[in-house]
Motif scaffolding. Sequence first.
Motif, mmCIF file in Angstrom:
data_model
loop_
_atom_site.group_PDB
_atom_site.id
_atom_site.type_symbol
_atom_site.label_atom_id
_atom_site.label_comp_id
_atom_site.label_asym_id
_atom_site.label_seq_id
_atom_site.Cartn_x
_atom_site.Cartn_y
_atom_site.Cartn_z
ATOM 1 N N HIS A 108 0.820 -1.214 0.000
ATOM 2 C CA HIS A 108 0.000 0.000 0.000
ATOM 3 C C HIS A 108 0.855 1.266 0.000
ATOM 4 C CE1 HIS A 108 -3.547 -2.412 0.532
ATOM 5 N NE2 HIS A 108 -3.144 -2.890 1.687
ATOM 6 N N THR A 109 2.111 1.153 -0.394
ATOM 7 C CA THR A 109 2.990 2.313 -0.368
ATOM 8 C C THR A 109 2.440 3.455 -1.212
ATOM 9 O OG1 THR A 109 5.262 3.052 -0.663
ATOM 10 C CG2 THR A 109 4.419 1.538 -2.313
ATOM 11 N N CYS A 110 2.795 4.661 -0.813
ATOM 12 C CA CYS A 110 2.366 5.849 -1.554
ATOM 13 C C CYS A 110 3.200 6.028 -2.814
ATOM 14 C CB CYS A 110 2.507 7.080 -0.661
ATOM 15 S SG CYS A 110 2.148 8.656 -1.463
ATOM 16 N N THR A 111 4.519 5.852 -2.700
ATOM 17 C CA THR A 111 5.415 6.025 -3.843
ATOM 18 C C THR A 111 6.415 4.880 -3.886
ATOM 19 O OG1 THR A 111 6.875 7.424 -2.516
ATOM 20 C CG2 THR A 111 5.244 8.543 -3.888
ATOM 21 N N GLU A 112 6.921 4.619 -5.068
ATOM 22 C CA GLU A 112 7.968 3.622 -5.267
ATOM 23 C C GLU A 112 9.260 4.326 -5.658
ATOM 24 O OE1 GLU A 112 5.961 -0.372 -6.839
ATOM 25 O OE2 GLU A 112 5.856 1.268 -8.299
ATOM 26 N N GLY A 113 10.389 3.668 -5.405
ATOM 27 C CA GLY A 113 11.652 4.253 -5.792
ATOM 28 C C GLY A 113 12.782 3.805 -4.891
ATOM 29 N N VAL A 114 13.866 4.570 -4.922
ATOM 30 C CA VAL A 114 15.065 4.248 -4.167
ATOM 31 C C VAL A 114 15.129 5.148 -2.935
ATOM 32 C CG1 VAL A 114 17.586 4.211 -4.210
ATOM 33 C CG2 VAL A 114 16.279 3.395 -6.189
ATOM 34 N N LEU A 115 15.087 4.512 -1.775
ATOM 35 C CA LEU A 115 15.036 5.234 -0.501
ATOM 36 C C LEU A 115 16.445 5.327 0.085
ATOM 37 C CD1 LEU A 115 12.770 6.381 1.429
ATOM 38 C CD2 LEU A 115 13.024 4.252 2.721
ATOM 39 N N ILE A 116 16.768 6.497 0.606
ATOM 40 C CA ILE A 116 18.064 6.745 1.249
ATOM 41 C C ILE A 116 17.800 7.103 2.708
ATOM 42 C CG2 ILE A 116 20.195 8.106 1.181
ATOM 43 C CD1 ILE A 116 19.373 8.901 -1.721
ATOM 44 N N TYR A 117 18.573 6.533 3.623
ATOM 45 C CA TYR A 117 18.415 6.911 5.028
ATOM 46 C C TYR A 117 19.743 6.828 5.761
ATOM 47 C CZ TYR A 117 17.713 1.774 5.421
ATOM 48 O OH TYR A 117 17.823 0.404 5.329
ATOM 49 N N ARG A 118 19.852 7.656 6.783
ATOM 50 C CA ARG A 118 21.033 7.666 7.637
ATOM 51 C C ARG A 118 20.836 6.677 8.783
ATOM 52 N NH1 ARG A 118 20.270 13.239 6.433
ATOM 53 N NH2 ARG A 118 22.099 14.190 5.422
ATOM 54 N N VAL A 119 21.891 5.979 9.152
ATOM 55 C CA VAL A 119 21.871 5.060 10.286
ATOM 56 C C VAL A 119 22.926 5.528 11.282
ATOM 57 C CG1 VAL A 119 22.117 2.671 11.057
ATOM 58 C CG2 VAL A 119 21.174 3.158 8.785
ATOM 59 N N ARG A 120 22.530 5.620 12.548
ATOM 60 C CA ARG A 120 23.435 6.054 13.609
ATOM 61 C C ARG A 120 23.466 4.978 14.684
ATOM 62 N NH1 ARG A 120 20.014 10.669 12.540
ATOM 63 N NH2 ARG A 120 21.162 12.269 11.352
ATOM 64 N N GLY A 121 24.536 4.209 14.718
ATOM 65 C CA GLY A 121 24.621 3.093 15.652
ATOM 66 C C GLY A 121 24.746 3.498 17.096
ATOM 67 N N GLY A 122 25.149 4.747 17.363
ATOM 68 C CA GLY A 122 25.313 5.191 18.740
ATOM 69 C C GLY A 122 24.140 5.971 19.286
ATOM 70 N N THR A 123 23.048 6.057 18.532
ATOM 71 C CA THR A 123 21.880 6.829 18.953
ATOM 72 C C THR A 123 20.855 5.931 19.615
ATOM 73 O OG1 THR A 123 22.228 8.429 17.179
ATOM 74 C CG2 THR A 123 20.036 8.362 18.167
ATOM 75 N N GLU A 124 20.320 6.396 20.746
ATOM 76 C CA GLU A 124 19.362 5.620 21.528
ATOM 77 C C GLU A 124 18.034 5.440 20.786
ATOM 78 O OE1 GLU A 124 19.535 4.398 24.682
ATOM 79 O OE2 GLU A 124 21.524 5.126 25.261
ATOM 80 N N SER A 125 17.327 4.381 21.164
ATOM 81 C CA SER A 125 15.953 4.184 20.725
ATOM 82 C C SER A 125 15.130 5.432 21.032
ATOM 83 C CB SER A 125 15.351 2.977 21.450
ATOM 84 O OG SER A 125 13.988 2.820 21.154
ATOM 85 N N GLY A 126 14.379 5.912 20.036
ATOM 86 C CA GLY A 126 13.562 7.100 20.218
ATOM 87 C C GLY A 126 14.300 8.396 19.966
ATOM 88 N N GLY A 127 15.619 8.341 19.768
ATOM 89 C CA GLY A 127 16.402 9.548 19.554
ATOM 90 C C GLY A 127 16.758 9.813 18.107
ATOM 91 N N GLY A 128 16.269 8.985 17.194
ATOM 92 C CA GLY A 128 16.561 9.164 15.787
ATOM 93 C C GLY A 128 17.710 8.326 15.276
ATOM 94 N N PRO A 129 17.761 7.014 15.608
ATOM 95 C CA PRO A 129 18.837 6.183 15.079
ATOM 96 C C PRO A 129 18.759 5.983 13.571
ATOM 97 C CG PRO A 129 17.217 4.827 16.225
ATOM 98 C CD PRO A 129 16.861 6.253 16.498
ATOM 99 N N VAL A 130 17.574 6.208 12.987
ATOM 100 C CA VAL A 130 17.410 6.192 11.535
ATOM 101 C C VAL A 130 16.714 7.483 11.125
ATOM 102 C CG1 VAL A 130 16.328 5.061 9.553
ATOM 103 C CG2 VAL A 130 17.292 3.671 11.396
ATOM 104 N N GLU A 131 17.201 8.071 10.041
ATOM 105 C CA GLU A 131 16.572 9.283 9.507
ATOM 106 C C GLU A 131 16.478 9.161 7.995
ATOM 107 O OE1 GLU A 131 17.120 14.161 9.492
ATOM 108 O OE2 GLU A 131 18.738 12.869 10.218
#
Length: 414
Positions: free
Chosen positions: A332-355
């Motif tokens: 049911h996705t809205c759009t298709e394509g290639v998604l880019i995201y930042r991963v931060r291994g030192g960031t706590e749960s709820g603090g934005g470990p993925v953006e």
Amino acid sequence: MERPQPSGVVERPLLRRTAAAFTSLMALAATSLVAGHGAEATSEGPCALPRTPAHHSLGLDTWNRAYPRPNRSLDAVMIFLSFPDSVPRTGPAELAADHFPATSRFYEKASYGKFTLRAHPELRWLPMPRTSTSYGIRRDWDPARRTAYLRDALAAADPLVDFSRYDVVYLVADPDAPGVDSDATKVVNFERPMRADGTDIKRIVTVFEQHPPDRNVLAHETGHVFDLADLYHRPMDGKGDWDTYVGDWDVMGSQFGMAPDLFGWHKWKLGWLDRRQVRCVEPSGTSLLTLEPIAAAPAVGGRTGTRLAVVRTGADTALAIEARSATGNDRHTCTEGVLIYRVRGGTESGGGPVEVVDTHPRSQACWDRSVYPPLADAPLGVGETFTVPGERTRVEVADRTPTGAWTVKITPSV
């Protein structure tokens, strides 16, 4: 809308014990399992971020053995609790059907059939000794009252349930009891595990959902049982947008998302992607690769190509690049394509470990269905090129193959 707690003991999301075990439970403070528990080494290559002490760290060079790894079949018991101040209007079988087999199917698809979650509902009401209102059930639950609830619930289940048989425990409260708050569904972690039937109980999923429940709520909460972090942003005053980090793009951000399949990084961490399906992009030059949609089922015979591309950007940071298409859990996705995201291994749960990186920052999409329309059109389409701000990495989507894969060019240093 259910929103699990940020990092800590509480996340949204026997016993044949001695008196000492009760005392241990009562003494538990609001602290989480620490990342320093036993680790299982992996060999995931140079772009695998190291696991850090951050709660639910997205580092994946080792597996935290304090959590069950869902790369095999796991068994879950579902226990139904009633209260003396309410007569249940919905039966346990109906409440079990609210969550299963849907939750098992979600994980079967997400894992490409590598993981099976087997639910074992105890289809009877187990009476609690106190009224529902006496426990003060709420999102930010008083620790002493929460402990009393868990103590009473486990004591009620003890004569009937052999907890040594199960990897996951769900406690389901009568949704119509006056003291039950549907916003309080979450996972409770124990810093020191309880012993029951010769096994450690390290965490319990407390379910307070209404009937019918929030969509995919148990898929979200069960993700915490497997050491996955909350990916939403909880405003300090409880107001405003919660989904500014990842929008619709992972169930750990929002169970209401239109494309709730787990990020490829999560699938790599959980053991569902192997090293052959992850491309570590060289730090110089341009890499040309073909990305299979992350939610697509494997080809006949189980063969699959590259699902995830990773550009290492620091000691505990990386850019992840994957294809998202209208298939599987993302149908049911809205759009298709290639998604880019930042991963931060030192960031706590709820603090934005993925953006999620918004490659179309001046537009939005699916405003009537998306949990956060500004990110609903975040993926790049065919013929589009985007340079990630602050990272000097350029991503170009060259074309889409007849089989639905995406041809991508990645240049880490531009």
